[in-house]
Write an enzyme that holds these catalytic residues in place. Structure first.
Site, PDB file in Angstrom:
ATOM      1  NE  ARG A 235      -4.314  -1.363   0.490  1.00 35.87           N
ATOM      2  CZ  ARG A 235      -4.390  -2.796  -0.691  1.00 35.87           C
ATOM      3  NH1 ARG A 235      -3.590  -3.106  -1.294  1.00 35.87           N
ATOM      4  NH2 ARG A 235      -5.778  -3.246  -0.854  1.00 35.87           N
ATOM      5  CD  GLU A 264      -3.246   2.903  -5.645  1.00 34.85           C
ATOM      6  OE1 GLU A 264      -3.687   2.518  -5.689  1.00 34.85           O
ATOM      7  OE2 GLU A 264      -1.801   2.256  -4.759  1.00 34.85           O
ATOM      8  CG  HIS A 283      -3.082  -0.932  -6.759  1.00 37.91           C
ATOM      9  ND1 HIS A 283      -2.958  -0.307  -5.276  1.00 37.91           N
ATOM     10  CD2 HIS A 283      -3.292  -2.205  -6.463  1.00 37.91           C
ATOM     11  CE1 HIS A 283      -3.121  -0.902  -4.743  1.00 37.91           C
ATOM     12  NE2 HIS A 283      -2.926  -2.214  -5.353  1.00 37.91           N
TER      13      HIS A 283
HETATM   14  C1  GLV Z   1      -4.738  -4.894  -4.232  1.00 41.73           C
HETATM   15  O1  GLV Z   1      -4.210  -4.522  -3.331  1.00 41.73           O
HETATM   16  C2  GLV Z   1      -5.570  -6.397  -2.719  1.00 41.73           C
HETATM   17  O2  GLV Z   1      -5.443  -5.856  -2.174  1.00 41.73           O
HETATM   18  O3  GLV Z   1      -5.518  -7.269  -3.908  1.00 41.73           O
END
Ligand code: GLV
Length: 325
Positions: A235, A264, A283
């Site tokens: 994260r 983000e 991401h």
């Molecule tokens: C993606 O970041 C997730 O947490 O699945």
């Protein structure tokens, strides 16, 4: 039962959900704005959410019928879980099915940063490739290097398994020591300082919690090797991005590869975008067709179980059922 699904899902997941309830699917590519989410939640028994949807106490209070929030992600820091538990709302997530896909991408970022793959592509396209040269785009060896894992959950362990193929020395720091994995995967447990000090690559695999927010900051970056590369597929807010920018600019560390940023999407005027030694991915670590379908199926199962008043198969707060109104 009324359900609001905050984004289009792979069809097999919709095929599971739609016959079971009265579901509305948000069709936009962007998340529903807050006011829309609040309005849709008002009459909802269940929500199927993505990590871009903030599910906080105020939203839950505006949703008196809500009994399940099924997040189509393994991370659930977008949801106020204690608030959900208090209100008898079960929260589901999608662990396991994305482990290998995410670790593949984390290792891809590690290799790409070590061997300057993205820079090399830019170099070629810009017409700067004039000849084969002994010192062109020199990178760092991965084979035999030391990998430091911050967090040894499922994805951290999957990363360690990949590192074995590269005969890396693997150190890990986690509040929970895993001697079983140490033996099985040849890992060495160390405190955070040691992991930072001794690793050529530091890869983050911990959830975002108050304890891990800005865990990587100016002080911790200063402990890393000047040749080290930081990889973050966990994260964004685990890393103090301004401190990372300064560290990359000033040569405190050699490089970074980030699949997650804060915020983000990353702001287009974020100074990280000006650095050659920083890879920025949007991401996508779990983004394979097969894995995203499995995640959505799992989220569908969690949602439907929650609507039936059961504990979802993958539930982060089963104790919530005791507080059901
Ligand atoms: C993606 O970041 C997730 O947490 O699945």
């Amino acid at each position: 039962m009324q359900v609001f699904i905050t984004r289009r899902l792979p069809q097999p997941a919709l095929d599971k959900i739609l016959p079971e309830c009265d579901a509305e699917v948000w069709q936009d590519e962007l998340p529903p704005p807050r006011d829309v989410l609040l309005e849709k939640a008002r009459d909802a028994d269940g929500l199927l959410t993505l990590l871009t949807d903030k599910i906080d106490a105020a939203l839950m209070d505006a949703a008196p019928r809500l009994r399940v929030v099924s997040n189509c992600a393994v991370g659930f820091d977008n949801i106020d879980v204690p608030a959900a538990t208090q209100r008898g709302i079960v929260v589901g997530n999608t662990p396991g099915v994305l482990t290998e896909t995410t670790a593949d991408f984390a290792f891809a970022l590690l290799l790409a940063a070590a061997r300057r793959v993205v820079e090399g592509d830019r170099f070629t396209r810009a017409g700067r490739w004039k000849t084969w040269g002994l010192t062109v785009l020199l990178g760092q060896d991965v084979y035999g290097a030391t990998l430091g894992l911050i967090g040894l959950g499922r994805i951290g362990a999957a990363m360690a398994r990949r590192a074995r193929g590269f005969e890396m020395r693997v150190l890990y720091y986690d509040p929970v020591r895993r001697e079983d994995l140490e033996n099985a995967l040849g890992l060495t447990y160390a405190d955070l300082d040691t992991v930072l000090r001794e690793s050529d690559f530091v890869s983050i695999h911990t959830p975002l919690t108050p304890a891990t927010r800005h865990l990587i900051n100016a002080a911790t970056l200063a402990k890393m090797k000047r040749t080290a590369i930081l990889v973050n597929t966990a994260r964004g807010p685990i890393v103090d991005q301004a401190a990372l920018y300064a560290a990359l600019r000033d040569g405190v560390i050699a490089g970074a590869a980030l699949d997650v940023t804060d915020p983000e999407p990353i702001a287009l005027n974020d100074p990280l975008l000006t650095l050659e030694n920083c890879i920025l991915a949007p991401h996508i670590a779990s983004a394979s067709i097969a894995t995203r379908t499995k995640m959505a199926m799992m989220a569908a199962d969690n949602l439907l179980a929650g609507l039936r008043g059961e504990i979802p198969p993958n539930c982060v707060n089963p104790e919530a059922l005791r507080n059901r109104r």
